[in-house]
Design a protein around this motif. Structure first.
Motif, PDB file in Angstrom:
ATOM      1  N   GLN A  33      24.363  15.840 -53.878  1.00 22.33           N
ATOM      2  CA  GLN A  33      25.004  16.856 -53.029  1.00 22.33           C
ATOM      3  C   GLN A  33      24.536  16.699 -51.591  1.00 22.33           C
ATOM      4  O   GLN A  33      23.338  16.654 -51.319  1.00 22.33           O
ATOM      5  N   ASP A 146      32.938  18.342 -55.014  1.00 25.09           N
ATOM      6  CA  ASP A 146      32.410  18.776 -56.303  1.00 25.09           C
ATOM      7  C   ASP A 146      33.418  19.751 -56.926  1.00 25.09           C
ATOM      8  O   ASP A 146      34.276  20.303 -56.231  1.00 25.09           O
ATOM      9  N   LEU A 170      29.894  15.802 -52.108  1.00 24.40           N
ATOM     10  CA  LEU A 170      29.012  14.953 -52.900  1.00 24.40           C
ATOM     11  C   LEU A 170      29.084  13.541 -52.365  1.00 24.40           C
ATOM     12  O   LEU A 170      30.142  13.096 -51.916  1.00 24.40           O
TER      13      LEU A 170
END
Ligand code: ADP
Ligand code: MG
Length: 504
Positions: A33, A146, A170
């Motif tokens: 992330q 994501d 991400l």
């Protein structure tokens, strides 16, 4: 100056099959992330743990007519990551739609980068033990959104969906299948996490899901991997299975081992490995089939018409490159050359930037090796006992540096230093002042030491006779004198005097 350490490659992990030996081949896809306050295509917050569905902009909820707007900071973070992994940065990249249905994916597609990723080939050096490291090549890094989170265990009849994570940026970091064993896979994940944390591009919190790995595993006969390496032809390798969404390095290791054994048993039984996606069940220590492997065409990828291709300028990339911090490998090599540390100690001290910065302040103006010993053995040991982090250390780097300087100058003995450290740790204060006030200085007054040595010799005639036969017993006298002086005598001076007086 030496700026890299030379390593040799570790041996691949060999698993003995029923009929012959097998080697492991592993490639990882890591979802990291991006550290950013806002999402990839919206201004919604990325804060973890907020009230469900409170970090959701209209575009994240896929309201009709909403358009994605690229977050420049997320691009910068991806570029920074690529540079940190010594990778090619692609000045031209583009976003594609990966179409699939999932309740926590309101758009019905994920925006990703299939054909033109932002980062190309790079590398990660994975240190296994002093002098031994695996160079794992990075194939690409692409940016993608994501998905949200479906929650099935809150109500017996209903499922819920939390879109807070939907649209968070991400980086998918894809390695070549250069990893050759379970320990290497775990070490690779940790090394990558260390680099990302140094760069400040991902917090690496695996428990919160900030870093997850898809682990591709295959087995092959000895010699096949070398053919793959020489030609780049994946056909030399065995068929892989992909273990989805792993977020613990311990489970990654266990899963690889059990999956490799499953594959070997099938092949040796005359069967064939089907390429598929599997799940690892830690309770049963087994992998189970989830679905057969999808191919890119199953997703009907196409360029996202809502987003223009991304073109960035070399000058911008150069600016980011110029602002990169010193990375773990370089810092470690510098600690070895600048402070004369062992590779092992340098590794411990560069594990994170807080440790490294603390150590450098302790070592300032004094003996680096001694400083390293005190940071690693005394301070880390003491902090661990109290379950404290370096940032909460009751002893500041300046205070510990003060203790080290007093040892180095011969003002205090190593033994007294331990007492002093404990005083500074529990009561605080300036080490030099404490030593002065409490009379902890090492006695270097030769007259006083000589008197103490004479006393001990006079009091132990039997030991004197024995020591004349066996000079190793010198230690007994040194110990007695040290005891009599309350640990303040200079041990080297005592030793020398005892040897002289006993005529050894
Ligand atoms: P996909 O999207 O189909 O998973 P990717 O190219 O994104 O494909 O990732 C494939 C991953 O699998 C890469 O990390 C690659 O190194 C790895 N891989 C490819 N072939 C093998 C193999 N034979 N054994 C182990 N890993 C492999
Ligand atoms: Mg993939």
């Amino acid at each position: 100056m030496l700026d890299t350490i030379q390593y040799k490659s570790p041996k691949p992990k060999v698993i003995a099959g029923a009929k012959e030996d097998w080697e492991l081949v592993i490639g990882l896809e890591i979802h990291a992330q991006v550290q950013s306050n806002a999402k990839l295509f919206s201004g919604a917050s990325t804060k973890f743990g907020n009230e469900p569905n409170s970090n959701v902009a209209f575009v994240d909820a896929a309201m009709p007519g909403m358009l994605p707007v690229i977050n420049e900071y997320c691009i910068e973070q991806a570029v920074r990551t690529g540079l940190g992994l010594k990778a090619e940065i692609n000045l031209f990249s583009a976003f594609d739609r990966k179409n699939y249905f999932y309740p926590d994916l309101p758009q019905g597609y994920q925006i990703s980068q299939l054909y033109h990723p932002i980062v190309g080939n790079g590398e990660v050096l994975v240190d296994m033990e002093p002098g031994v490291a695996r160079n794992v090549r990075i194939e690409r890094i692409h940016l993608e959104q994501d998905a949200g989170k479906s929650i099935h265990d809150m109500d017996p009849t209903m499922s819920f969906v939390d879109l807070n994570r939907t649209g968070v940026a991400l980086m998918e970091i894809v390695s070549f299948p250069d990893i050759r064993g379970p320990e290497e896979a775990a070490a690779y994940v940790l090394k990558l996490r260390q680099i990302l944390r140094y760069l400040g591009t991902c917090d690496g919190n695996m428990q919160n899901g900030s870093m997850r790995a898809d682990v591709n595993v295959s087995v092959c006969r000895p010699g096949q991997y070398e053919k793959f390496q020489a030609t780049g032809d994946f056909g030399h390798l065995g068929t892989r299975c992909e273990l989805k969404n792993m977020n613990s390095t311990r489970f990654i290791q266990m899963a690889i081992d059990v999956e490799a054994r499953r594959q070997i048993a099938i092949i040796e039984d005359g069967g064939e490995i089907k390429q598929e996606t599997r799940l690892y069940d830690a309770d049963k220590n087994e992998t189970r089939s989830m679905r057969s492997k999808e191919e890119a065409h199953d997703y009907r990828y196409f360029p996202d018409p809502d987003l223009l291709p991304l073109e960035i300028e070399q000058a911008w990339v150069d600016d980011i490159a110029a602002s990169l911090p010193e990375l773990p490998d370089e810092k470690k090599a510098r600690f070895v050359t600048e402070f004369g540390l062992s590779e092992y100690d340098a590794n411990v001290l560069t594990a994170d930037t807080a440790n490294a910065a603390y150590f450098e302040r302790v070592a300032e103006g004094t003996d680096g090796k001694l400083a390293a010993n005190w940071v690693i053995n005394e301070l880390f040991g003491r902090l661990k006992k109290d379950d404290k982090d370096i940032v909460d250390s009751p002893v500041s780097a300046e205070q510990l540096g003060g203790v080290v300087k007093l040892i180095k100058s011969g003002d205090i003995s190593g033994k007294i230093a331990k007492d002093l450290f404990e005083i500074v740790y529990t009561e605080g204060g300036d080490p030099a002042t404490i030593v002065e006030d409490r009379g902890m200085k090492q006695v270097t007054d030769m007259g006083a030491i000589e008197a103490a040595v004479d006393d001990v010799i006079a009091a132990n005639p039997a030991q004197v006779e024995k020591a004349k036969q066996n000079p190793k017993l010198v230690g007994f006298f040194v110990g007695q004198v040290m005891k009599a002086s309350g640990g303040k005598a200079n041990p080297a001076a005592v030793n020398e005097l005892v040897v002289k007086k006993l005529g050894l």
